[in-house]
Motif scaffolding. Structure first.
Motif, PDB file in Angstrom:
ATOM      1  N   PRO A 170       0.806  -1.223   0.000  1.00 36.28           N
ATOM      2  CA  PRO A 170       0.000   0.000   0.000  1.00 36.28           C
ATOM      3  C   PRO A 170       0.841   1.276   0.000  1.00 36.28           C
ATOM      4  O   PRO A 170       0.485   2.255  -0.646  1.00 36.28           O
ATOM      5  CB  PRO A 170      -0.821  -0.110   1.280  1.00 36.28           C
ATOM      6  CG  PRO A 170      -0.908  -1.559   1.544  1.00 36.28           C
ATOM      7  CD  PRO A 170       0.378  -2.143   1.050  1.00 36.28           C
ATOM      8  N   CYS A 171       1.977   1.275   0.711  1.00 36.16           N
ATOM      9  CA  CYS A 171       2.812   2.481   0.731  1.00 36.16           C
ATOM     10  C   CYS A 171       3.392   2.742  -0.660  1.00 36.16           C
ATOM     11  O   CYS A 171       3.557   3.897  -1.073  1.00 36.16           O
ATOM     12  CB  CYS A 171       3.924   2.373   1.766  1.00 36.16           C
ATOM     13  SG  CYS A 171       5.098   1.048   1.487  1.00 36.16           S
ATOM     14  N   GLU A 172       3.699   1.673  -1.411  1.00 36.38           N
ATOM     15  CA  GLU A 172       4.206   1.844  -2.773  1.00 36.38           C
ATOM     16  C   GLU A 172       3.116   2.389  -3.695  1.00 36.38           C
ATOM     17  O   GLU A 172       3.389   3.202  -4.574  1.00 36.38           O
ATOM     18  CB  GLU A 172       4.746   0.529  -3.315  1.00 36.38           C
ATOM     19  CG  GLU A 172       5.994   0.053  -2.601  1.00 36.38           C
ATOM     20  CD  GLU A 172       6.410  -1.342  -3.017  1.00 36.38           C
ATOM     21  OE1 GLU A 172       5.603  -2.034  -3.673  1.00 36.38           O
ATOM     22  OE2 GLU A 172       7.529  -1.734  -2.688  1.00 36.38           O
ATOM     23  N   LEU A 173       1.883   1.937  -3.486  1.00 39.33           N
ATOM     24  CA  LEU A 173       0.763   2.452  -4.278  1.00 39.33           C
ATOM     25  C   LEU A 173       0.589   3.946  -4.046  1.00 39.33           C
ATOM     26  O   LEU A 173       0.410   4.716  -4.996  1.00 39.33           O
ATOM     27  CB  LEU A 173      -0.532   1.726  -3.906  1.00 39.33           C
ATOM     28  CG  LEU A 173      -0.696   0.299  -4.400  1.00 39.33           C
ATOM     29  CD1 LEU A 173      -1.952  -0.321  -3.808  1.00 39.33           C
ATOM     30  CD2 LEU A 173      -0.746   0.278  -5.904  1.00 39.33           C
ATOM     31  N   ARG A 174       0.643   4.348  -2.771  1.00 38.65           N
ATOM     32  CA  ARG A 174       0.499   5.772  -2.444  1.00 38.65           C
ATOM     33  C   ARG A 174       1.648   6.579  -3.042  1.00 38.65           C
ATOM     34  O   ARG A 174       1.438   7.677  -3.568  1.00 38.65           O
ATOM     35  CB  ARG A 174       0.441   5.970  -0.935  1.00 38.65           C
ATOM     36  CG  ARG A 174      -0.851   5.506  -0.303  1.00 38.65           C
ATOM     37  CD  ARG A 174      -0.953   5.940   1.149  1.00 38.65           C
ATOM     38  NE  ARG A 174       0.125   5.418   1.975  1.00 38.65           N
ATOM     39  CZ  ARG A 174       0.075   4.275   2.658  1.00 38.65           C
ATOM     40  NH1 ARG A 174      -1.018   3.532   2.605  1.00 38.65           N
ATOM     41  NH2 ARG A 174       1.085   3.883   3.392  1.00 38.65           N
ATOM     42  N   ARG A 175       2.845   6.034  -2.979  1.00 34.52           N
ATOM     43  CA  ARG A 175       4.015   6.745  -3.509  1.00 34.52           C
ATOM     44  C   ARG A 175       3.882   6.940  -5.018  1.00 34.52           C
ATOM     45  O   ARG A 175       4.140   8.026  -5.546  1.00 34.52           O
ATOM     46  CB  ARG A 175       5.281   5.953  -3.193  1.00 34.52           C
ATOM     47  CG  ARG A 175       6.548   6.599  -3.697  1.00 34.52           C
ATOM     48  CD  ARG A 175       7.767   5.755  -3.300  1.00 34.52           C
ATOM     49  NE  ARG A 175       8.955   6.286  -3.913  1.00 34.52           N
ATOM     50  CZ  ARG A 175       9.390   5.965  -5.125  1.00 34.52           C
ATOM     51  NH1 ARG A 175       8.715   5.091  -5.852  1.00 34.52           N
ATOM     52  NH2 ARG A 175      10.486   6.490  -5.624  1.00 34.52           N
ATOM     53  N   ARG A 194       2.644  10.349  -9.740  1.00 37.26           N
ATOM     54  CA  ARG A 194       1.805  10.610 -10.909  1.00 37.26           C
ATOM     55  C   ARG A 194       1.184  11.995 -10.832  1.00 37.26           C
ATOM     56  O   ARG A 194       1.142  12.739 -11.811  1.00 37.26           O
ATOM     57  CB  ARG A 194       0.699   9.559 -11.018  1.00 37.26           C
ATOM     58  CG  ARG A 194       1.047   8.365 -11.861  1.00 37.26           C
ATOM     59  CD  ARG A 194      -0.191   7.580 -12.257  1.00 37.26           C
ATOM     60  NE  ARG A 194      -1.107   7.321 -11.159  1.00 37.26           N
ATOM     61  CZ  ARG A 194      -1.072   6.238 -10.396  1.00 37.26           C
ATOM     62  NH1 ARG A 194      -0.157   5.325 -10.594  1.00 37.26           N
ATOM     63  NH2 ARG A 194      -1.953   6.070  -9.441  1.00 37.26           N
ATOM     64  N   LYS A 195       0.711  12.342  -9.639  1.00 37.66           N
ATOM     65  CA  LYS A 195       0.090  13.651  -9.437  1.00 37.66           C
ATOM     66  C   LYS A 195       1.104  14.766  -9.659  1.00 37.66           C
ATOM     67  O   LYS A 195       0.811  15.758 -10.333  1.00 37.66           O
ATOM     68  CB  LYS A 195      -0.484  13.729  -8.021  1.00 37.66           C
ATOM     69  CG  LYS A 195      -1.254  14.986  -7.735  1.00 37.66           C
ATOM     70  CD  LYS A 195      -1.841  14.928  -6.346  1.00 37.66           C
ATOM     71  CE  LYS A 195      -2.610  16.183  -6.036  1.00 37.66           C
ATOM     72  NZ  LYS A 195      -3.180  16.148  -4.692  1.00 37.66           N
ATOM     73  N   GLN A 196       2.304  14.604  -9.107  1.00 35.37           N
ATOM     74  CA  GLN A 196       3.350  15.617  -9.277  1.00 35.37           C
ATOM     75  C   GLN A 196       3.751  15.769 -10.740  1.00 35.37           C
ATOM     76  O   GLN A 196       3.953  16.881 -11.224  1.00 35.37           O
ATOM     77  CB  GLN A 196       4.575  15.263  -8.437  1.00 35.37           C
ATOM     78  CG  GLN A 196       4.367  15.441  -6.956  1.00 35.37           C
ATOM     79  CD  GLN A 196       5.548  14.955  -6.142  1.00 35.37           C
ATOM     80  OE1 GLN A 196       6.469  14.332  -6.675  1.00 35.37           O
ATOM     81  NE2 GLN A 196       5.519  15.220  -4.847  1.00 35.37           N
ATOM     82  N   ASN A 197       3.854  14.658 -11.452  1.00 33.07           N
ATOM     83  CA  ASN A 197       4.226  14.714 -12.866  1.00 33.07           C
ATOM     84  C   ASN A 197       3.151  15.422 -13.690  1.00 33.07           C
ATOM     85  O   ASN A 197       3.467  16.211 -14.579  1.00 33.07           O
ATOM     86  CB  ASN A 197       4.475  13.317 -13.415  1.00 33.07           C
ATOM     87  CG  ASN A 197       5.778  12.738 -12.929  1.00 33.07           C
ATOM     88  OD1 ASN A 197       6.671  13.468 -12.512  1.00 33.07           O
ATOM     89  ND2 ASN A 197       5.895  11.425 -12.963  1.00 33.07           N
ATOM     90  N   SER A 198       1.895  15.144 -13.391  1.00 28.22           N
ATOM     91  CA  SER A 198       0.823  15.792 -14.156  1.00 28.22           C
ATOM     92  C   SER A 198       0.793  17.286 -13.878  1.00 28.22           C
ATOM     93  O   SER A 198       0.551  18.081 -14.778  1.00 28.22           O
ATOM     94  CB  SER A 198      -0.524  15.153 -13.848  1.00 28.22           C
ATOM     95  OG  SER A 198      -0.884  15.391 -12.505  1.00 28.22           O
TER      96      SER A 198
END
Length: 68
Positions: free
Chosen positions: A42-47, A52-56
């Motif tokens: 789960p921590c990897e999913l959040r990371r 993805r959010k930062q890149n967008s």
């Protein structure tokens, strides 16, 4: 989930394969299989979601968010 696709008489195998690939893409089955190939904590999913959010945001040209 079962996928059914009928291959028509005298249909070239290439076009039948292309239709099958489109069917897989529309159902999202291929994406799901790739996602479940390896367990992701789960921590990897959040990371990955955060990255993805930062890149967008960066691609959109909006000011970056402060890191917390």
């Amino acid at each position: 989930m079962t996928l059914r696709m009928r291959v028509h008489d005298k249909e070239p195998i290439g076009s039948a394969l292309r239709r099958f690939k489109k069917l897989l893409e529309r159902t999202g089955l291929h994406k799901e299989l790739r996602k479940r190939k390896h367990y992701e904590k789960p921590c990897e999913l959040r990371r990955r979601a955060k990255l993805r959010k930062q890149n967008s945001i960066r691609k959109a040209g909006i000011a970056p968010l402060p890191s917390s």
